[in-house]
Design an enzyme around this catalytic site. Structure first.
Site, PDB file in Angstrom:
ATOM      1  CG  HIS A 278      38.146  44.313  35.725  1.00  0.00           C
ATOM      2  ND1 HIS A 278      39.685  43.886  35.835  1.00  0.00           N
ATOM      3  CD2 HIS A 278      38.412  45.243  34.792  1.00  0.00           C
ATOM      4  CE1 HIS A 278      40.381  44.550  35.058  1.00  0.00           C
ATOM      5  NE2 HIS A 278      39.557  45.580  34.341  1.00  0.00           N
TER       6      HIS A 278
ATOM      7  CD  GLU B 202      44.752  40.666  39.931  1.00  0.00           C
ATOM      8  OE1 GLU B 202      43.693  39.893  39.884  1.00  0.00           O
ATOM      9  OE2 GLU B 202      45.070  41.737  39.053  1.00  0.00           O
TER      10      GLU B 202
ATOM     11  CG  HIS C 278      41.653  43.779  39.953  1.00  0.00           C
ATOM     12  ND1 HIS C 278      41.112  44.212  38.714  1.00  0.00           N
ATOM     13  CD2 HIS C 278      41.999  45.021  40.634  1.00  0.00           C
ATOM     14  CE1 HIS C 278      41.168  45.521  38.326  1.00  0.00           C
ATOM     15  NE2 HIS C 278      41.770  46.119  39.620  1.00  0.00           N
TER      16      HIS C 278
ATOM     17  CD  GLU D 277      39.102  40.910  37.355  1.00  0.00           C
ATOM     18  OE1 GLU D 277      39.777  41.416  38.407  1.00  0.00           O
ATOM     19  OE2 GLU D 277      39.477  40.823  36.444  1.00  0.00           O
TER      20      GLU D 277
END
Length: 467
Positions: free
Chosen positions: A91, A296, A205, A94
């Protein structure tokens, strides 16, 4: 080339030389795509014995998707050496993963050059691939808002983590996967997975602090248990997620982000967190035999630059510890009755019914990530008896190697003799033929590649003169 001629070219190449300076390239700040490209080119040019730079394809706007491979034999696969990968910036907004992977590359190279044991062990036992940005076009369009910045999607406005084939969307009943309908970046990664037998992977991410593991999707069948979508290798996935979480500075606390939900141990089943159709980690696991976890790593998708040193400190140990997990379980080859390694032999572990059976690659190798314990293996290959063996698998990461075991098959006189050669049918969509392509699908080849690296060689010579 005479020294006089070489010196006359310095003004021409000096801007490039300065842009490749490691001191400026690895400040704790956000580097644009051109700066990252220059940094990777420089690392490759100055460390050709342990690095190999290649492109797996291009973004929608034509930017190269560069991968840097590190290892003592970086250009190609070595028997018994597992392939590992980190992917960042899927992404575009990110962005912390880009920074972390650049510093991890720098850390590993400097450690190797300084003969530091930890780096020598990793690079001598593993081939590590770094895709520092999967979505360079998205990054170009991003801004610095913590949660709602633009740039998540690619140039076509497509979320790349919703664009992969999905095993729970009926594709197992289809005859083939139509790659032409996928985005350029997704097609490049799918092609990449056919060029290398990746064993373990992580996808970096932002927007939360948690390690998420497969499955991300479900059709509420047998895999659906207690709100989670449970993979056959669920125990291994939980272990992998905990390795990262508990080696991270604070992920294991499980409540790092003020506006997020709590995650016990800092981990979660992907589907239990939220359903996701067309995700990359499920695709890796189902079709490419590569166990992947989604990391994440920051509450803020675009953390302030002054937080980058602390975020690197939080993640460094976890990034290194996770790489070591590629040595879980057992590895080896499947040999036919003549002792020749065979491609496409099915290697199954009892009570682990993978959607697509794990098979040997073009080298006749298999890799199965397993926690320590006793496991029953069943190996099938046409024209040979079905082989069943029980193995006591130790914990391999501490030794920098999984247990090695070759399966030796016996040919049967008649292919249909007592059903010994019956092999479970595999859906056509499970076929994931490995291509013997050095440098990756869509890589830079021919005159362009030669010209690029001729320029790199000249830059390296200029560096040696100026040092």
């Amino acid at each position: 080339m005479s020294l006089l001629l070489l010196l006359s070219l310095i003004p021409l190449f000096l801007p490039l030389f300065l842009s490749l300076s490691p001191a400026s390239a690895l400040e704790f700040r956000y580097h644009n795509n051109q700066e990252i490209e220059h940094y990777l080119i420089n690392v490759n040019a100055t460390n050709p014995d342990i690095t190999h730079l290649y492109s797996i394809g291009q973004s929608v706007r034509g930017q190269q998707l560069w991968v840097l491979a590190l290892g003592v034999s970086p250009r190609s696969h070595t028997l018994g050496i597992p392939e590992f990968k980190y992917v960042a910036n899927m992404h575009g907004n990110e962005v912390l993963g880009r920074v972390l992977l650049l510093h991890l590359i720098d850390d590993l190279v400097r450690g190797y050059r300084n003969n530091e044991t930890w780096s020598l062990r990793i690079l001598s036992s593993t081939r590590v691939h770094f895709l520092t940005t999967m979505n360079p076009d998205g990054f170009d369009a991003s801004n610095t808002h913590c949660q709602y910045s633009q740039g998540r999607a690619n140039y076509n406005g497509i979320d790349l983590n919703r664009n992969f084939p999905d095993a729970f969307a009926g594709l197992r009943k289809q005859q083939q996967i139509d790659e032409s309908k996928r985005e350029a970046e997704v097609r490049s990664v799918m092609g990449w997975l056919r060029t290398e037998s990746f064993v373990l992977s992580a996808n970096l991410h932002g927007g939360a602090v948690v390690a998420s593991y497969p499955y991300d999707n479900s059709n509420r069948g047998s895999e659906y248990v207690g709100g989670a979508s449970v993979a056959p290798d669920n125990d291994v996935f939980i272990h992998l997620a905990k390795v990262y979480s508990h080696n991270h500075g604070n992920m294991h606390h499980g409540n790092r982000c003020d506006d997020g939900r709590p995650f016990p141990d800092g981990i979660t089943n992907g589907y239990q967190w939220y359903p996701l159709i067309g995700g990359m980690q499920d695709y890796n696991y189902v079709w490419a035999q590569c166990l992947e976890v989604t990391l994440e790593i920051s509450c803020c998708k675009f953390p302030p630059a002054n937080q980058l040193p602390a975020l690197w400190t939080d993640n460094r140990k976890a990034l290194l510890a996770y790489i070591q997990q590629v040595h879980l379980g057992v590895k080896g080859r499947v040999l036919d009755s003549s002792g020749v390694p065979v491609h496409n032999a099915v290697v199954e572990v009892s009570r682990r019914s993978n959607m697509c059976p794990f098979r040997t690659d073009r080298h006749g190798e298999y890799y199965r990530l397993l926690l320590p314990g006793n496991y029953s293996f069943t190996v099938t290959y046409p024209g040979h008896e079905i082989l069943t063996e029980t193995l006591n698998v130790p914990y391999g990461p501490d030794q920098n190697s999984a247990m090695t075991h070759d399966f030796r098959l016996r040919r049967v006189a008649t292919p249909t003799n007592n059903g010994h050669t019956s092999v479970k049918p595999t859906p056509t969509s499970c076929n994931h033929t490995l291509l013997n392509l050095e440098g990756g699908v869509g890589g830079i080849h021919g005159p362009t590649r030669r010209g690029l690296f001729l320029g790199l060689s000249l830059v390296a010579m200029l560096r040696s003169l100026l040092d």
